[in-house]
Scaffold this motif. Structure first.
Motif, PDB file in Angstrom:
ATOM      1  N   ASP A  45       0.814  -1.204   0.000  1.00 51.49           N
ATOM      2  CA  ASP A  45       0.000   0.000   0.000  1.00 51.49           C
ATOM      3  C   ASP A  45       0.858   1.269   0.000  1.00 51.49           C
ATOM      4  O   ASP A  45       0.517   2.256  -0.653  1.00 51.49           O
ATOM      5  N   TYR A  49       0.505   4.060  -2.991  1.00 47.68           N
ATOM      6  CA  TYR A  49       0.189   5.455  -2.696  1.00 47.68           C
ATOM      7  C   TYR A  49       1.346   6.388  -3.056  1.00 47.68           C
ATOM      8  O   TYR A  49       1.127   7.473  -3.595  1.00 47.68           O
ATOM      9  N   SER A  52       1.529   6.735  -6.921  1.00 52.30           N
ATOM     10  CA  SER A  52       0.472   7.580  -7.479  1.00 52.30           C
ATOM     11  C   SER A  52       0.680   9.047  -7.113  1.00 52.30           C
ATOM     12  O   SER A  52       0.394   9.940  -7.922  1.00 52.30           O
TER      13      SER A  52
END
Length: 79
Positions: A45, A49, A52
């Motif tokens: 994760d 994140y 992005s």
């Protein structure tokens, strides 16, 4: 022809630094994003994140590069 210019002529423009930063951030962000999606890691994760966010941050450099390369003829400026 593309916008009145021959096809064979290709140059990065006047702001090659912004173009280089945008390309580097795109590559780093895409690598982190794909690594977070396809690798079986415990911290996937964080990679998704971070990748992005880096891709979103690179848009600032793409917009800067594009807007600083716009050429307006002197005849069209009302000076």
């Amino acid at each position: 022809m593309l916008l009145g210019r021959p096809w064979g002529r290709c140059h990065p423009g006047r702001c090659a630094l912004f173009l280089g930063l945008a390309l580097v951030l795109d590559v780093v962000g895409l690598v982190l994003l794909l690594l977070g999606i396809f690798a079986s890691l415990d911290f996937w994760d964080f990679l998704v994140y971070t990748g992005s966010l880096i891709l979103a941050f690179s848009l600032l450099f793409w917009i800067s590069w594009y807007s600083l390369n716009i050429e307006v003829p002197l005849e069209k400026l009302d000076l």
